[in-house]
Scaffold this motif. Structure first.
Motif, PDB file in Angstrom:
ATOM      1  N   GLN A 252      46.728  52.169  47.847  1.00 26.18           N
ATOM      2  CA  GLN A 252      47.459  52.025  49.194  1.00 26.18           C
ATOM      3  C   GLN A 252      47.864  50.740  49.666  1.00 26.18           C
ATOM      4  O   GLN A 252      48.777  50.797  50.799  1.00 26.18           O
ATOM      5  N   TYR A 253      47.423  49.802  49.369  1.00 28.85           N
ATOM      6  CA  TYR A 253      47.987  48.324  50.102  1.00 28.85           C
ATOM      7  C   TYR A 253      49.065  48.003  48.791  1.00 28.85           C
ATOM      8  O   TYR A 253      49.304  46.769  48.613  1.00 28.85           O
ATOM      9  N   TYR A 254      49.683  49.002  48.103  1.00 32.86           N
ATOM     10  CA  TYR A 254      50.914  48.579  47.296  1.00 32.86           C
ATOM     11  C   TYR A 254      50.593  47.564  46.280  1.00 32.86           C
ATOM     12  O   TYR A 254      51.199  46.550  45.968  1.00 32.86           O
ATOM     13  N   ASP A 255      49.392  47.678  45.453  1.00 33.41           N
ATOM     14  CA  ASP A 255      48.629  47.000  44.535  1.00 33.41           C
ATOM     15  C   ASP A 255      48.669  45.498  44.845  1.00 33.41           C
ATOM     16  O   ASP A 255      48.966  44.345  44.242  1.00 33.41           O
ATOM     17  N   GLU A 256      47.896  45.247  46.097  1.00 38.26           N
ATOM     18  CA  GLU A 256      47.675  43.974  46.454  1.00 38.26           C
ATOM     19  C   GLU A 256      46.541  43.443  45.535  1.00 38.26           C
ATOM     20  O   GLU A 256      45.556  43.845  45.324  1.00 38.26           O
ATOM     21  N   PRO A 257      46.837  42.131  44.942  1.00 38.42           N
ATOM     22  CA  PRO A 257      45.953  41.477  43.884  1.00 38.42           C
ATOM     23  C   PRO A 257      44.430  41.392  44.557  1.00 38.42           C
ATOM     24  O   PRO A 257      43.485  41.455  43.763  1.00 38.42           O
ATOM     25  N   ARG A 258      44.353  41.057  46.080  1.00 28.95           N
ATOM     26  CA  ARG A 258      43.189  41.135  46.480  1.00 28.95           C
ATOM     27  C   ARG A 258      42.118  42.161  46.095  1.00 28.95           C
ATOM     28  O   ARG A 258      40.930  41.932  45.904  1.00 28.95           O
ATOM     29  N   TYR A 259      42.794  43.121  45.975  1.00 38.01           N
ATOM     30  CA  TYR A 259      41.789  44.547  45.838  1.00 38.01           C
ATOM     31  C   TYR A 259      41.758  45.085  44.421  1.00 38.01           C
ATOM     32  O   TYR A 259      41.426  46.117  44.199  1.00 38.01           O
ATOM     33  N   ARG A 260      42.365  44.456  43.437  1.00 34.87           N
ATOM     34  CA  ARG A 260      42.549  44.946  42.147  1.00 34.87           C
ATOM     35  C   ARG A 260      41.241  45.235  41.515  1.00 34.87           C
ATOM     36  O   ARG A 260      40.406  44.637  41.576  1.00 34.87           O
ATOM     37  N   PRO A 261      41.139  46.610  41.015  1.00 33.94           N
ATOM     38  CA  PRO A 261      39.854  47.005  40.480  1.00 33.94           C
ATOM     39  C   PRO A 261      39.826  46.614  38.973  1.00 33.94           C
ATOM     40  O   PRO A 261      40.614  45.738  38.490  1.00 33.94           O
ATOM     41  N   SER A 262      38.750  46.826  38.460  1.00 36.36           N
ATOM     42  CA  SER A 262      38.413  46.251  37.059  1.00 36.36           C
ATOM     43  C   SER A 262      38.394  47.282  36.061  1.00 36.36           C
ATOM     44  O   SER A 262      38.095  48.463  36.225  1.00 36.36           O
ATOM     45  N   VAL A 263      38.873  47.039  34.957  1.00 39.98           N
ATOM     46  CA  VAL A 263      38.876  47.924  33.782  1.00 39.98           C
ATOM     47  C   VAL A 263      37.442  48.329  33.347  1.00 39.98           C
ATOM     48  O   VAL A 263      37.248  49.218  32.880  1.00 39.98           O
ATOM     49  N   ILE A 264      36.403  47.396  33.702  1.00 42.06           N
ATOM     50  CA  ILE A 264      34.873  47.726  33.427  1.00 42.06           C
ATOM     51  C   ILE A 264      34.562  48.952  34.158  1.00 42.06           C
ATOM     52  O   ILE A 264      33.894  49.729  33.367  1.00 42.06           O
ATOM     53  N   THR A 265      34.814  49.060  35.191  1.00 43.19           N
ATOM     54  CA  THR A 265      34.315  50.308  35.914  1.00 43.19           C
ATOM     55  C   THR A 265      35.043  51.495  35.634  1.00 43.19           C
ATOM     56  O   THR A 265      34.613  52.601  35.591  1.00 43.19           O
ATOM     57  N   GLN A 477      42.625  29.259  43.055  1.00 44.91           N
ATOM     58  CA  GLN A 477      44.159  29.490  42.790  1.00 44.91           C
ATOM     59  C   GLN A 477      44.623  28.613  41.778  1.00 44.91           C
ATOM     60  O   GLN A 477      45.601  29.125  40.742  1.00 44.91           O
ATOM     61  N   THR A 478      44.372  27.190  41.629  1.00 45.58           N
ATOM     62  CA  THR A 478      44.958  26.362  40.793  1.00 45.58           C
ATOM     63  C   THR A 478      44.081  26.716  39.244  1.00 45.58           C
ATOM     64  O   THR A 478      45.001  26.906  38.367  1.00 45.58           O
ATOM     65  N   VAL A 479      42.890  27.010  39.088  1.00 44.53           N
ATOM     66  CA  VAL A 479      42.182  27.232  37.866  1.00 44.53           C
ATOM     67  C   VAL A 479      42.855  28.522  37.295  1.00 44.53           C
ATOM     68  O   VAL A 479      42.855  28.830  36.181  1.00 44.53           O
ATOM     69  N   TYR A 480      42.969  29.549  38.212  1.00 45.02           N
ATOM     70  CA  TYR A 480      43.460  30.903  37.701  1.00 45.02           C
ATOM     71  C   TYR A 480      44.727  31.281  37.719  1.00 45.02           C
ATOM     72  O   TYR A 480      45.221  32.126  37.225  1.00 45.02           O
ATOM     73  N   GLY A 481      45.416  30.723  38.686  1.00 38.74           N
ATOM     74  CA  GLY A 481      46.841  30.767  38.941  1.00 38.74           C
ATOM     75  C   GLY A 481      47.078  32.269  39.462  1.00 38.74           C
ATOM     76  O   GLY A 481      48.098  33.127  39.204  1.00 38.74           O
ATOM     77  N   ASP A 482      45.869  32.813  40.011  1.00 39.07           N
ATOM     78  CA  ASP A 482      45.992  33.950  40.640  1.00 39.07           C
ATOM     79  C   ASP A 482      46.239  34.368  42.045  1.00 39.07           C
ATOM     80  O   ASP A 482      45.442  33.648  42.782  1.00 39.07           O
ATOM     81  N   PRO A 483      47.198  35.250  42.308  1.00 40.33           N
ATOM     82  CA  PRO A 483      47.493  35.197  43.895  1.00 40.33           C
ATOM     83  C   PRO A 483      46.241  35.902  44.631  1.00 40.33           C
ATOM     84  O   PRO A 483      46.216  35.683  45.930  1.00 40.33           O
ATOM     85  N   ARG A 484      45.348  36.502  43.837  1.00 35.61           N
ATOM     86  CA  ARG A 484      44.264  37.269  44.537  1.00 35.61           C
ATOM     87  C   ARG A 484      43.395  36.268  45.394  1.00 35.61           C
ATOM     88  O   ARG A 484      42.937  36.343  46.301  1.00 35.61           O
ATOM     89  N   TYR A 485      43.584  34.916  44.962  1.00 35.21           N
ATOM     90  CA  TYR A 485      42.641  33.947  45.751  1.00 35.21           C
ATOM     91  C   TYR A 485      43.594  33.108  46.798  1.00 35.21           C
ATOM     92  O   TYR A 485      42.991  32.054  47.309  1.00 35.21           O
ATOM     93  N   ARG A 486      44.642  33.564  47.044  1.00 32.95           N
ATOM     94  CA  ARG A 486      45.513  32.744  48.102  1.00 32.95           C
ATOM     95  C   ARG A 486      44.865  32.887  49.494  1.00 32.95           C
ATOM     96  O   ARG A 486      44.415  34.080  49.590  1.00 32.95           O
ATOM     97  N   PRO A 487      44.471  31.992  50.180  1.00 31.17           N
ATOM     98  CA  PRO A 487      43.825  31.968  51.281  1.00 31.17           C
ATOM     99  C   PRO A 487      44.530  32.850  52.321  1.00 31.17           C
ATOM    100  O   PRO A 487      45.906  32.611  52.541  1.00 31.17           O
ATOM    101  N   SER A 488      44.126  33.583  53.135  1.00 33.11           N
ATOM    102  CA  SER A 488      44.492  34.431  54.273  1.00 33.11           C
ATOM    103  C   SER A 488      45.211  33.311  55.376  1.00 33.11           C
ATOM    104  O   SER A 488      44.388  32.141  55.649  1.00 33.11           O
ATOM    105  N   PRO A 489      46.326  33.399  55.736  1.00 34.22           N
ATOM    106  CA  PRO A 489      46.835  32.685  56.838  1.00 34.22           C
ATOM    107  C   PRO A 489      45.834  32.586  58.061  1.00 34.22           C
ATOM    108  O   PRO A 489      45.606  31.337  58.883  1.00 34.22           O
ATOM    109  N   TRP A 490      44.998  33.533  58.371  1.00 29.88           N
ATOM    110  CA  TRP A 490      43.993  33.479  59.679  1.00 29.88           C
ATOM    111  C   TRP A 490      43.023  32.475  58.994  1.00 29.88           C
ATOM    112  O   TRP A 490      42.622  31.653  60.084  1.00 29.88           O
ATOM    113  N   LEU A 491      42.524  32.530  57.917  1.00 30.96           N
ATOM    114  CA  LEU A 491      41.510  31.596  57.336  1.00 30.96           C
ATOM    115  C   LEU A 491      42.110  29.927  57.420  1.00 30.96           C
ATOM    116  O   LEU A 491      41.282  29.062  57.828  1.00 30.96           O
TER     117      LEU A 491
END
Ligand code: NAI
Length: 506
Positions: A252-265, A477-491
């Protein structure tokens, strides 16, 4: 007390519907129960009678109150019998076409000022009301299971919902003793949205083989005070419920990386290994009791090496004090001797990177998570890097377990376990504030009551220190290069100020 809605209809009298009916009756409303399954409404009424009987035996209701409550609840066998209702709440099957049809039928039956409410947990309130002639009369009224014990309810405004409808539902919730929180019509509303950080990040940690399920559960309970570890929680909720929620919010959030589910589950769900109710999930259950794998024992080490602490370690003075208390021989020279165990205490970075950047001998370098004050936690977490010598690993384990405190050894990862999971929770919560899903105050209340966290996510961020949360996220973000860890502007904006004590409303 005069209930704000004199007569309340409940459509769908399963687990949720009967709980909501109990609340409405306890607020003083007359309640009409309707279910399409013959006999279902009657068995719901019987279940309510049983509940009130038990409350009466416990002295929580007088015999007269018990009689009055039951007298206020009746069953009807046609939807048309709900015509006198001032409010109708549905708790039927979670299918949009079925809910839309139900509300169209109800709209044709009820007076124009009657309020319609959906208990949907995953559908859009706006979409449910889209085909109505009076969409302003419909709102979300989202309860949690079990309704009488989970004393929070989300009041959700769709795009066209009249503000007075939300006000009336809010007032009604107070009348039956629940805490109402106001949410915009966004995927997962408040509680199911805010809950994305805990399980999904813990699954990421496990998928990198940083630690096993049981170790991650122990760490998060002992370090942060969560009542249940993320894997215990997923076993209790069951993956057939929680995995689809993860997928639905992500999509519903158009594949927003913060909410990416896991192949494990996904895989465990496909294999039917869904949790406690089937006897096997992340843990195996014998008669409902989880088999908890034993903790690795503390190694016996004859002579402990001297310890040298990196000048860049987080909470360095506290770490020195801790080492003193543990009776360690501390080296204070600018460089470690050839014998020393080398300690680093990163925030968000991995031990390997620190050893390389600080030119430390990786074979003797160990990381310790110092994000939290040692005295406030029940467990210490140490991380090796791929080159750490086994004798140095064992020495560090033995040293930090010397006073009897539990120690977990994990593999190297940016942010250990608690840093990763907590920073993710705080970041998602901050982003919800950024989006205006709800007010920061309602977010804290909803998460504490709805998810049972030891404190609200913004208070969690304040406890760790917002600048520390930012540092963890930037480094991850540096270690993983993953946008899921980008801080929210609010934070980022409020990081320097503290998250929960703001004068601004949002
Ligand atoms: P349930 O399966 O226990 O009960 C649903 C009841 O609705 C059944 O008795 C069924 O016969 C009846 N029903 C289905 N379609 C109907 C229709 N068109 N007209 C009249 N009755 C109909 O389900 P449960 O757990 O009570 O959940 C119901 C709803 O509440 C779902 O929409 C769900 O998303 C929502 N919800 C559920 C939560 C949970 O933890 N179970 C939490 C929050 C919301």
């Amino acid at each position: 007390m005069q209930p704000i809605f004199q007569t309340v209809g409940i459509v769908g009298t399963g687990a949720m519907g009967r709980g909501i009916a109990q609340m409405a009756a306890q607020a003083g409303s007359s309640v009409l129960l309707f279910d399409m399954q013959p006999g279902a409404a009657d068995s719901a009424r019987l279940a309510l009678a049983d509940t009130w009987q038990k409350l009466s035996v416990k002295g929580k209701l007088t015999p007269q109150e018990q009689v009055d409550l039951l007298a206020r609840v009746s069953c009807v066998d046609a939807l048309s019998a709900l015509a006198p209702c001032h409010l109708v709440i549905e708790a039927i099957v979670e299918k949009i076409e079925v809910k839309q049809r139900l509300f169209s039928d109800l709209e044709a039956l009820l007076p124009s000022q009657a309020v319609l409410a959906t208990n949907t947990s995953s559908l859009s309130v706006t979409a449910i009301s889209a085909a109505l002639k009076r969409p302003g009369q419909l709102a979300g009224f989202h309860f949690f299971n079990p309704v009488p014990l989970m004393r929070v309810v989300e009041v959700i405004a769709g795009l066209k919902t009249d503000a007075t409808v939300c006000q009336q539902l809010t007032e009604f919730a107070r009348q039956f003793g629940h805490t109402p929180v106001s949410a915009q019509d966004t995927p997962g509303f408040i509680v199911n949205h805010a809950g994305r950080g805990y399980g999904t990040e813990a699954l990421r940690v496990v998928s990198e083989r940083v630690a096993d399920f049981a170790t991650i559960d122990r760490i998060l309970k002992d370090q942060m005070g969560f009542r249940l570890g993320p894997f215990e929680l997923m076993d209790l909720t069951a993956l057939d419920v929680s995995h689809p929620v993860m997928e639905s919010i992500y999509r519903q959030y158009y594949d927003e990386p913060r909410y990416r589910p896991s192949v494990i589950t996904a895989q465990r769900l496909a294999g039917g290994v869904v949790g406690k109710k089937v006897g096997e999930g992340f843990y195996v259950y014998d008669n409902g009791v989880a088999r908890i794998p034993a903790e690795p024992s503390v190694p016996t080490v004859a002579t402990l090496p001297p310890v040298w602490v990196s000048p860049k370690a987080a909470r360095r003075p506290e770490l020195y004090q801790l080492l003193k208390d543990l009776g360690a021989h501390i080296e204070t020279a600018a460089q470690p001797s050839n014998l020393a165990l080398i300690l680093v205490a990163p925030l968000g970075l991995d031990v390997t990177t620190l050893a390389a950047v600080e030119r430390l001998d990786p074979t003797r370098t160990i990381g310790i998570d110092m994000m939290l004050d040692d005295a406030s936690t029940k467990r210490r977490v140490l991380a090796t890097n791929p080159a750490t010598r086994p004798d140095m690993r064992d020495a560090a384990h033995a040293l930090f377990a010397k006073d009897g405190k539990a120690v977990s050894m994990v593999r190297d990862s940016g942010g250990f376990v608690t840093q990763r999971v907590v920073a993710t929770i705080v970041n998602i919560a901050a982003d919800m504030c950024q989006q205006g899903v709800c007010s920061p105050k309602d977010l804290e209340v909803a998460v504490t009551l709805g998810l049972g966290y030891p404190m609200g996510p913004l208070a969690m961020g304040d406890r760790i220190g917002p600048t520390n949360v930012l540092e963890i996220l930037f480094n991850m973000q540096t270690v993983y290069g993953d946008p899921r860890y980008r801080p929210s502007p609010w934070l980022r904006r409020r990081g320097a100020l503290g998250l929960s004590l703001m004068h601004e409303e949002d």
